[in-house]
Design an enzyme around this catalytic site. Structure first.
Site, PDB file in Angstrom:
ATOM      1  N   ASP A   6       0.887  -1.181   0.000  1.00  0.00           N
ATOM      2  CA  ASP A   6       0.000   0.000   0.000  1.00  0.00           C
ATOM      3  C   ASP A   6       0.916   1.220   0.000  1.00  0.00           C
ATOM      4  OD1 ASP A   6      -1.750   2.053   0.521  1.00  0.00           O
ATOM      5  OD2 ASP A   6      -2.405   1.289   2.476  1.00  0.00           O
ATOM      6  N   GLY A   8       1.236   4.762   0.156  1.00  0.00           N
ATOM      7  CA  GLY A   8       0.403   5.893   0.580  1.00  0.00           C
ATOM      8  C   GLY A   8       1.103   7.232   0.455  1.00  0.00           C
ATOM      9  N   GLY A   9       0.431   8.259   0.936  1.00  0.00           N
ATOM     10  CA  GLY A   9       0.941   9.617   0.844  1.00  0.00           C
ATOM     11  C   GLY A   9       2.184   9.851   1.689  1.00  0.00           C
ATOM     12  N   THR A  10       2.280   9.169   2.821  1.00  0.00           N
ATOM     13  CA  THR A  10       3.412   9.374   3.728  1.00  0.00           C
ATOM     14  C   THR A  10       4.261   8.118   3.869  1.00  0.00           C
ATOM     15  OG1 THR A  10       2.021  10.900   5.003  1.00  0.00           O
ATOM     16  CG2 THR A  10       4.061  10.160   6.051  1.00  0.00           C
ATOM     17  N   LEU A  11       3.592   6.962   3.985  1.00  0.00           N
ATOM     18  CA  LEU A  11       4.320   5.717   4.248  1.00  0.00           C
ATOM     19  C   LEU A  11       3.925   4.635   3.246  1.00  0.00           C
ATOM     20  CD1 LEU A  11       3.850   5.587   8.150  1.00  0.00           C
ATOM     21  CD2 LEU A  11       5.950   6.184   6.935  1.00  0.00           C
ATOM     22  N   GLU A  70      -7.890   1.225  -3.520  1.00  0.00           N
ATOM     23  CA  GLU A  70      -7.442   1.332  -2.125  1.00  0.00           C
ATOM     24  C   GLU A  70      -8.554   1.025  -1.110  1.00  0.00           C
ATOM     25  OE1 GLU A  70      -5.771   5.182  -1.585  1.00  0.00           O
ATOM     26  OE2 GLU A  70      -5.416   4.889   0.549  1.00  0.00           O
ATOM     27  N   GLY A 122      -1.374  13.768   8.590  1.00  0.00           N
ATOM     28  CA  GLY A 122      -0.656  14.887   7.967  1.00  0.00           C
ATOM     29  C   GLY A 122      -0.829  16.157   8.785  1.00  0.00           C
ATOM     30  N   ILE A 124      -1.353  16.193  12.021  1.00  0.00           N
ATOM     31  CA  ILE A 124      -0.527  16.027  13.225  1.00  0.00           C
ATOM     32  C   ILE A 124       0.895  16.494  12.927  1.00  0.00           C
ATOM     33  CG2 ILE A 124       0.550  14.328  14.779  1.00  0.00           C
ATOM     34  CD1 ILE A 124      -2.006  12.651  14.556  1.00  0.00           C
ATOM     35  N   GLN A 125       1.421  16.035  11.787  1.00  0.00           N
ATOM     36  CA  GLN A 125       2.820  16.379  11.480  1.00  0.00           C
ATOM     37  C   GLN A 125       2.992  17.868  11.171  1.00  0.00           C
ATOM     38  OE1 GLN A 125       3.498  13.056   8.475  1.00  0.00           O
ATOM     39  NE2 GLN A 125       5.285  12.863   9.794  1.00  0.00           N
TER      40      GLN A 125
HETATM   41  P1  ADP Z   1      -0.821   7.055   4.122  1.00  0.00           P
HETATM   42  O1  ADP Z   1      -1.307   5.791   3.479  1.00  0.00           O
HETATM   43  O2  ADP Z   1      -1.579   8.268   3.712  1.00  0.00           O
HETATM   44  O3  ADP Z   1       0.673   7.214   4.040  1.00  0.00           O
HETATM   45  P2  ADP Z   1      -0.704   6.065   6.904  1.00  0.00           P
HETATM   46  O4  ADP Z   1      -1.815   5.227   7.443  1.00  0.00           O
HETATM   47  O5  ADP Z   1       0.577   5.368   6.631  1.00  0.00           O
HETATM   48  O6  ADP Z   1      -1.227   6.897   5.666  1.00  0.00           O
HETATM   49  O7  ADP Z   1      -0.472   7.242   7.960  1.00  0.00           O
HETATM   50  C1  ADP Z   1       0.444   8.290   7.752  1.00  0.00           C
HETATM   51  C2  ADP Z   1       0.612   9.033   9.066  1.00  0.00           C
HETATM   52  O8  ADP Z   1       1.206   8.160  10.027  1.00  0.00           O
HETATM   53  C3  ADP Z   1       1.547  10.221   9.014  1.00  0.00           C
HETATM   54  O9  ADP Z   1       0.883  11.378   8.570  1.00  0.00           O
HETATM   55  C4  ADP Z   1       1.999  10.332  10.471  1.00  0.00           C
HETATM   56  O10 ADP Z   1       1.059  11.090  11.211  1.00  0.00           O
HETATM   57  C5  ADP Z   1       1.917   8.899  10.982  1.00  0.00           C
HETATM   58  N1  ADP Z   1       3.210   8.207  11.170  1.00  0.00           N
HETATM   59  C6  ADP Z   1       3.394   7.129  11.972  1.00  0.00           C
HETATM   60  N2  ADP Z   1       4.659   6.719  11.963  1.00  0.00           N
HETATM   61  C7  ADP Z   1       5.327   7.537  11.135  1.00  0.00           C
HETATM   62  C8  ADP Z   1       6.692   7.616  10.699  1.00  0.00           C
HETATM   63  N3  ADP Z   1       7.608   6.765  11.137  1.00  0.00           N
HETATM   64  N4  ADP Z   1       7.006   8.571   9.806  1.00  0.00           N
HETATM   65  C9  ADP Z   1       6.091   9.441   9.359  1.00  0.00           C
HETATM   66  N5  ADP Z   1       4.794   9.420   9.738  1.00  0.00           N
HETATM   67  C10 ADP Z   1       4.403   8.485  10.617  1.00  0.00           C
END
Ligand code: ADP
Length: 267
Positions: A6, A8-11, A70, A122, A124-125
């Site tokens: 998966d 995603g936008g961040t991970l 998704e 996002g 939160i960050q």
């Molecule tokens: P997406 O599929 O949009 O990437 P996720 O379910 O993976 O979504 O969640 C992303 C969020 O997880 C980030 O915005 C952040 O708040 C949180 N997060 C948890 N662990 C981490 C990490 N190690 N690095 C960055 N963000 C993290």
């Protein structure tokens, strides 16, 4: 070997199944080329993709990967986790608190998107950085635990000042609404601000989720997404508020891998 990803936008969430054994790993989406290089060393693997960066990842790898939508993948993954946990729910709402938050109705067979909110991981960050200049997610979540939200958030009981309240006094009346009342005789530490960030994100996500649950006539709300990782305060806010409003919250261990597991199961 089967690999579900998966992106995603961040991970990037990765589920690997070998000899019936599931293992998980994750990598920042900014390192998608590294994930592609790793996959390229595994030409025999059957690969299933999902998520916003799935098509881009496909363009970087030699495999002819399976791709799924998704939302369907996430639903399939949640179903598989719930089965493993022996939790049987005919109807439920799930909230995927990723970079943003997506909320869905689910019955035994299908999911239907109910809505979403830009309050999520996002936020939160980004808001944590604006308020404290911290960028490390784990530092943000750990420091939030020592913060005091009461200085920053205005509760119903603060407004009613001892009078009988028409709704529970501990409910937040205005996130960040206590700041100007306290600015002259209190200091707001970074930890306090981070706690308030978890408060606004958790309460927004919960409010929208329970409205969806009420509309769908279910009391079960399943919360997943990496935003809850190592984030005890966000879990606590969401759990307590869901219960206070009369609904039943569920947090699934490894739930952030639902999309990765689901796309693999749909392959
Ligand atoms: P997406 O599929 O949009 O990437 P996720 O379910 O993976 O979504 O969640 C992303 C969020 O997880 C980030 O915005 C952040 O708040 C949180 N997060 C948890 N662990 C981490 C990490 N190690 N690095 C960055 N963000 C993290």
């Amino acid at each position: 070997m089967k690999i579900g990803i998966d992106a995603g936008g961040t991970l990037i969430k990765i589920a690997i199944e070998e000899d019936g054994q599931l293992t998980f790993k994750k990598q920042p989406s900014a390192e998608i080329e590294e994930v592609a290089a790793w996959l390229t060393t595994l030409p025999e693997a059957r690969v299933a993709l999902t998520g916003g960066k799935a098509t881009f990842l496909q363009s970087l790898i030699p495999h002819d990967a399976f791709q799924s939508i998704e939302f369907d993948a996430t639903f399939r993954g949640i179903q598989s986790f719930l089965e493993q946990l022996n939790i049987s729910l005919d109807h439920y709402v799930f909230a995927n608190v990723g970079t943003g938050t997506s909320i869905h109705f689910a019955d035994g067979d299908n999911q239907l998107r109910a809505g979403g909110t830009g309050a999520g991981g996002g936020m939160i960050q980004g808001l944590s950085y604006l308020l404290t200049e911290l960028t490390d997610f784990n530092e943000v979540t750990e420091r939030a635990l020592s913060g005091d939200r009461d200085k920053i958030d205005l509760k119903v009981k603060h407004i009613y000042k001892g009078d009988k309240t028409p709704i529970p006094g501990d409910l937040t009346a205005a996130n960040f609404g206590n700041v100007l009342h306290n600015m002259h005789d209190m200091t707001f530490t970074a930890d306090d601000k981070l706690a308030a960030v978890m408060g606004i994100v958790g309460e927004t996500v919960t409010t929208i989720s329970i409205h969806a649950a009420r509309e769908f006539k279910t009391e079960h709300v399943v919360y997943i997404g990496s935003s809850f990782l190592n984030n005890a305060l966000l879990r606590e806010v969401v759990m307590d508020y869901t219960v206070l409003r009369g609904f039943k919250p569920y947090f699934i261990e490894n739930g952030e891998y639902s999309g990765a597991v689901g796309t693999m199961r749909l392959m």
